[in-house]
Design an enzyme around this catalytic site. Structure first.
Site, PDB file in Angstrom:
ATOM      1  N   GLY C   9       0.669  -1.038  -0.270  1.00 49.65           N
ATOM      2  CA  GLY C   9      -0.193  -0.205  -0.210  1.00 49.65           C
ATOM      3  C   GLY C   9       0.680   1.530   0.057  1.00 49.65           C
ATOM      4  N   GLY C  10       0.334   2.479  -0.733  1.00 46.99           N
ATOM      5  CA  GLY C  10       1.317   3.239  -0.858  1.00 46.99           C
ATOM      6  C   GLY C  10       1.154   4.338  -0.724  1.00 46.99           C
ATOM      7  CG  LEU C  12      -1.475  10.254   3.739  1.00 49.31           C
ATOM      8  CD1 LEU C  12      -1.986  10.598   4.102  1.00 49.31           C
ATOM      9  CD2 LEU C  12       0.119  11.169   3.060  1.00 49.31           C
ATOM     10  CB  ALA C  13      -0.694   3.997   6.821  1.00 48.45           C
ATOM     11  CB  SER C 249     -14.780  18.803   1.966  1.00 51.43           C
ATOM     12  OG  SER C 249     -14.293  19.067   3.809  1.00 51.43           O
ATOM     13  NE  ARG C 284     -16.015  13.673   8.470  1.00 50.65           N
ATOM     14  CZ  ARG C 284     -15.536  13.608   8.223  1.00 50.65           C
ATOM     15  NH1 ARG C 284     -14.770  12.205   8.297  1.00 50.65           N
ATOM     16  NH2 ARG C 284     -14.635  14.096   7.883  1.00 50.65           N
ATOM     17  CG  HIS C 351     -16.336   9.493   3.916  1.00 54.97           C
ATOM     18  ND1 HIS C 351     -15.140   9.752   3.051  1.00 54.97           N
ATOM     19  CD2 HIS C 351     -15.556  10.485   5.268  1.00 54.97           C
ATOM     20  CE1 HIS C 351     -14.559  10.988   2.816  1.00 54.97           C
ATOM     21  NE2 HIS C 351     -14.623  10.742   4.531  1.00 54.97           N
ATOM     22  NE  ARG C 385     -11.457   9.345   9.039  1.00 52.11           N
ATOM     23  CZ  ARG C 385     -11.895   9.980   8.143  1.00 52.11           C
ATOM     24  NH1 ARG C 385     -11.376  11.184   8.906  1.00 52.11           N
ATOM     25  NH2 ARG C 385     -12.555  10.545   7.565  1.00 52.11           N
TER      26      ARG C 385
END
Lengths: 249, 205, 594
Positions: C9-10, C12-13, C249, C284, C351, C385
């Site tokens: 996986g590329g 952020l993490a 957003s 949310r 989401h 979240r």
């Protein structure tokens, strides 16, 4: 008119070495389609307009909101992102082709690895000491941040490369997108420490001198990256460096 | 680390520079000098004689005119070969200008080779220097006249639009507004030079 | 000997853990379905949370910690969340040092904005494409390490499975070259999964096309535990589309956007009316349920459709362009209307997955040597979240996983090469068999249409409002789909060339497995908490369900068990947003080290 189907003519190619061929499709119209959703309809019913079963079209896409840069293709002859090509705006007669400046993997899927290699060449990064906590980054004027952000929105989609007459197999030009990234890193206070190295890469074969000033890049860029302005700005930087910087050596 | 070569950059920048200085400057001077034809053959021929009588004239011609033009033209042809025209796919104004720049460059280069041969080199070989009369005679041939008109138009366009490229290549016109302004200015330069050159030509016909 | 770490996986993490592992002296092999610069992290718009300026407005990292735990309805383990919130300011500064073009104050400092579920301005942002900007900064650092020979990228490779040795330790991975369809195994001393969320299971979502959850689901079938799968965040404001839902957003509301619809012919600002303290910036889950309620139950949607207005027209266009330019462009481009002049039409869309692969505080799964980070882990968001916490958790978990994997590799007694024991061949044969079976599938059903069916089923029954009878029926239907999967037609039998249909048929199998984890988890959780809402059980039930859901794979379906939640710092209290949040009562021993 309202029930006229969407007709597609797609340039397909089975393997990187095989020769391309055209295949036509017809997809029922509903409002709100874009080129991706039409290709998705073909996946759900992979039958061409002659009624023959065929394999679904292979293409590259990911975010579908024009920030990842994956779905670049030639749509009715012009280069653009498929996800933002709304059928209600571009009409129901579509010709889809893979972009021509990169090797085809299959159908509309091409390999744009060259662009990422070019980013390596120009040193498109901030050379930080490490990711340990070393305090704050440098301050930056909002004006510089705004200029930097406009350049940093480049999503390596390759539209500018496709439209650039100077970027082709006969020339060594690295193309507008990677060239312009030099400016982004040179205007950052830390990146500026390696300013001269980056300018030197632009003086090498394939560098900024091979820009032909046709200015197609800025016209086809989906993210409104100020390519031509930045190229001119870089010209100034490189020229001054080429004269005065080199005289320091 | 691989060794880095910058020669292609300097060659290309030199190409841009020679287009304006000395070639562009010479073109203005050339049209101006030829405009003496409006005062008749005697005045014109005396000006030619004046230039031909300058000390080191051949050296000046070779170093400031012939070699720069030869370089600019030859390197220009190389540049043309590295491009891939796509004006029909992307019919933007500047893309047309890009194509025209290359087209006019090749035409102008061909014309200049002919022109220099006909009016100068043949003179050096035969001892018969060009004069108002000899130029006028050759222009009686409509094909040659047409070639002159084409050559002047091409050179004028190529200089005007080349100036635009020059201002960008040297980082003088940077912003969008500046580029737009300069773009208009350069169209005017092209038009002005074309009028200037055609007027000079008209006095010979 | 140089230890090798594989990162899958590329986003952020993945990129952050790659950088950390390389810095720790390991050689890194980085696998990604797409060129890493195109990973789904690009889609995150709003920003990244971190209390960089503690004195400002009285904010503090502990306040951020409290907001996160409270926003997540106390389901998150508190120790890692607390560590993350305390690391957040340094992360933002680090990203700033990497050259992220964060918006600035006139003095040249970082600018911060307010975000949902927070009373303080602690969200750093870069235009309206913060995720893209953070991803690019990490991508650039990875490129630098690539040039230095410390990281090797495998782009256009799909992860297939873990190579497990006889002791059940992860020794490497099997992967598919998407251009040639060749299956290969790769040895490693530790593997980090940073494979993102499973939004595509819901058909249309705000997720990218690659977010099928297949990698995580495939590990789940190999015995890797999956936690809190039923917690799926539905974003309140998404633009509807045929191919996907596009996020509008939260920053649109953060910058003053107002939600309304018509009631009795007059604009009704229902969020402001019901939640005067937070107004349009309620978390949310609450905004989602209110919009859902107004449209679906009260039938007050704009033009009679499932949509409400998100209105920015009262804000000067110049301000909007500067602060929200990117997201307004998206709306203009995909909806064809100018949000500066006309209110935007939005409706909730799937989401984010709070749940994910179970990991310990070192981001290691229950399989030794196998780590997980980013959206695909379950660690940081509890039942819901907070906006702008995802980018933070992705980077933070990568920062934990990278060094932890390097430590694990150092402590490993036998390097991967010595421990082949046939496990690499075994895994390769297993995967090749899966593919040769798929190539032979010549049934009557179309995989893409089946995926549509799955998406509609899941969206209808397992998102905003959940009823037990429907969940039960959904699981039955999922089992039926699993049965029908066998009669799929592969559509494309060509070999040795990019074959997306074959890939998709395989992915669909795992999407169905994961759909069952989500559905069964939801069915068994008889309470309402965070994003999980059951009208039959409208209250939070801490006595029975203040617990992490754990799913273990069994061929017949997920086996669900529960695990205690780490409540080491903040005592659970009711979560209400119609009044200002009361500061959490902190337990003694707050200095607990880890």
């Amino acid at each position: 008119m309202s029930d006229k189907p969407i007709r597609l003519k797609i340039k397909r190619q089975n393997t990187p070495d095989s020769s391309p061929y055209w295949e036509e499709f017809s997809v029922p119209y509903t409002p709100g389609h874009n080129v991706i959703s039409v290709l998705m309809e073909i996946q759900k019913n992979p039958v061409n307009s002659r009624g023959e079963k065929t394999s679904p079209v292979v293409w590259e896409c990911n975010c579908l909101e024009e920030v990842c840069g994956a779905c670049t293709m030639l749509i009715n002859g012009g280069v653009r992102q498929a996800c933002s090509a709304l059928i209600d705006k571009i009409g129901r007669e579509l010709t889809l082709e893979p972009i021509t400046k990169f090797p085809v993997v299959r159908d509309l899927h091409v390999d744009r690895g060259k662009m990422f290699e070019a980013l390596k060449k120009v040193g498109a990064w901030i050379p930080i000491d490490g990711t340990y906590d070393m305090g704050e980054g440098p301050r930056m004027a909002p004006k510089d941040q705004e200029e930097g952000y406009r350049l940093a929105k480049c999503m390596t989609c390759g539209c500018c490369m496709e439209a650039c007459p100077q970027y082709n197999s006969r020339s060594s030009f690295i193309g507008p997108a990677p060239t312009v990234q030099v400016r982004l890193f040179n205007l950052h206070p830390t990146g500026a420490m390696n300013r001269s190295e980056r300018l030197e890469t632009l003086m090498e074969k394939g560098g900024i001198a091979e820009c032909g000033n046709a200015q197609n890049c800025v016209r086809v860029c989906p993210k409104e990256v100020p390519l031509t302005k930045t190229l001119a700005e870089l010209n100034k930087d490189v020229d001054l460096y080429a004269i005065f910087g080199m005289l320091k050596k | 680390m691989a060794t880095h070569h910058y020669y292609s950059f300097y060659l290309r920048r030199f190409h841009s520079l020679t287009g304006v200085i000395p070639i562009g400057a010479f073109l203005v001077e050339h049209f101006f000098t030829n405009s003496f034809a409006m005062f008749g053959p005697e005045v014109y021929n005396s000006k030619v004689a004046f230039f031909m009588g300058l000390p080191y004239i051949l050296l000046i011609e070779i170093s400031l005119i012939w070699l720069p033009i030869l370089y600019h033209g030859a390197y220009g042809c190389y540049i043309v070969c590295t491009g891939q025209v796509n004006t029909f796919r992307y019919g933007y104004f500047r893309n047309w200008m890009y194509l025209m720049q290359r087209l006019t460059g090749v035409i102008a280069f061909a014309f200049i080779i002919y022109h220099v041969y006909a009016t100068r080199i043949s003179g050096l070989l035969t001892g018969q220097h060009a004069s108002f009369e000899s130029v006028g005679r050759s222009l009686d041939n409509p094909l040659i006249l047409a070639f002159y008109v084409l050559g002047i138009l091409s050179s004028s366009y190529h200089l005007g639009n080349g100036l635009f490229g020059f201002l960008i290549t040297w980082g003088i016109a940077i912003g969008d507004k500046a580029q737009r302004g300069v773009s208009i200015l350069c169209v005017l330069v092209s038009a002005g030079m074309a009028a200037f050159g055609l007027a000079a030509l008209s006095y010979f016909v | 000997m140089n230890n090798r770490i594989i990162i899958v996986g590329g986003g952020l993490a993945g990129l952050m853990s790659a950088i950390k592992a390389a810095e720790a002296g390991c050689g890194v092999d980085l696998f990604s379905l797409v060129p890493v610069r195109r990973s789904h992290s690009v889609c995150a718009q709003g920003g990244i949370n971190g209390c960089v300026q503690p004195t400002r407005e009285g904010d503090s990292p502990d306040e951020h910690f409290d907001d996160t735990v409270y926003g997540g309805d106390f389901l998150a383990n508190q120790t890692p969340v607390r560590d993350m919130c305390h690391a957040a300011p340094a992360i933002i500064k680090l990203m700033d040092r990497m050259g992220v073009m964060f918006n600035r104050t006139p003095e040249g400092n970082l600018d911060f904005r307010a975000f949902g579920g927070a009373k303080y301005r602690r969200t750093a942002f870069s235009g309206a494409t913060t995720g893209q900007q953070l991803l690019y900064a990490l991508d650039e650092q990875v490129r630098r390490l690539e040039v230095e020979g410390k990281i090797t990228k495998y782009e256009f490779w799909e992860f297939l499975g873990a190579v497990l040795d006889d002791d059940g330790t992860c020794r490497g991975i099997s992967a598919l070259d998407m251009r040639t369809m060749e299956v290969r195994t790769f040895p490693a001393d530790a593997v980090i999964m940073a494979v993102g969320g499973p939004g595509v299971i819901f058909g249309k979502s705000t997720n990218s096309a690659i977010n099928t959850g297949t990698a995580a689901a495939s590990l789940y079938t190999q015995g890797v535990r999956y936690a809190n799968g039923e917690f799926i965040q539905v974003h309140p404001t998404a633009i509807q589309g045929i191919d996907k839902l596009r996020l509008m957003s939260e920053s649109a509301r953060g910058e003053g956007g107002r939600i309304w619809t018509y009631r009795d012919g007059k604009p009704w600002y229902f969020l402001e009316e019901k939640y005067p303290a937070y107004g349009n910036l309620v978390p949310r889950d609450i905004a989602t349920r209110e919009i859902f309620h107004v449209c679906v139950d009260m039938k007050l949607g704009i033009e009679g459709k499932n949509q409400v207005y998100l209105d920015l027209t009262h804000i000067p266009a110049e301000t909007l362009n500067r602060k929200l330019g990117g997201i307004l462009e998206i709306y203009e481009k995909f909806a064809g209307e100018d949000p500066r002049k006309k209110p935007m039409k939005v409706f909730p869309g799937v989401h984010y997955s709070m749940g994910g692969i179970w990991v310990d505080y070192d981001q290691m799964t229950n399989v030794p040597g196998l780590f997980a980070a980013g959206e695909c882990d379950y660690q940081y968001h509890g039942a819901n979240r907070l906006g702008a916490n995802a980018l933070l958790s992705c980077i933070y978990s990568g920062m934990v996983a990278g060094p932890a994997a390097a430590r694990f590799a150092n402590g490993l007694h036998k390097a991967a090469e010595d421990s082949r024991d046939g496990c690499f061949d075994r895994e390769k044969r297993r995967q090749q068999e899966i593919f040769s079976n798929i190539y032979r599938m010549n049934g009557s059903e179309n995989p893409y249409r089946m995926a549509n069916e799955l998406g509609e089923l899941m969206t209808e029954n397992v998102t905003v409002v959940r009823y037990n009878d429907r969940l039960k029926a959904t699981d039955e239907k999922l089992k039926e789909l699993q049965e029908r999967w066998r009669s799929l037609n592969v559509l494309d039998t060509s070999r040795g060339t990019a074959n997306q249909a074959v890939q998709f048929v395989r992915q669909l199998k795992y999407m169905l497995e994961m759909a069952r984890v989500i559905t069964v988890g939801a069915l068994l959780r008889n309470e309402s908490r965070g994003a999980h809402y059951k009208p039959e059980f409208p209250e939070r039930d801490d006595a029975r369900f203040l617990k992490t859901t754990i799913a273990d794979y069994a061929p017949s379906g997920p086996r669900i068990s529960y695990q205690e939640v780490d409540l080491g710092y903040i005592k659970p209290r009711p979560r209400v947003y119609d009044v200002e949040k009361k500061v959490g009562t902190r337990k003694e021993g707050d200095q607990h080290e880890r």
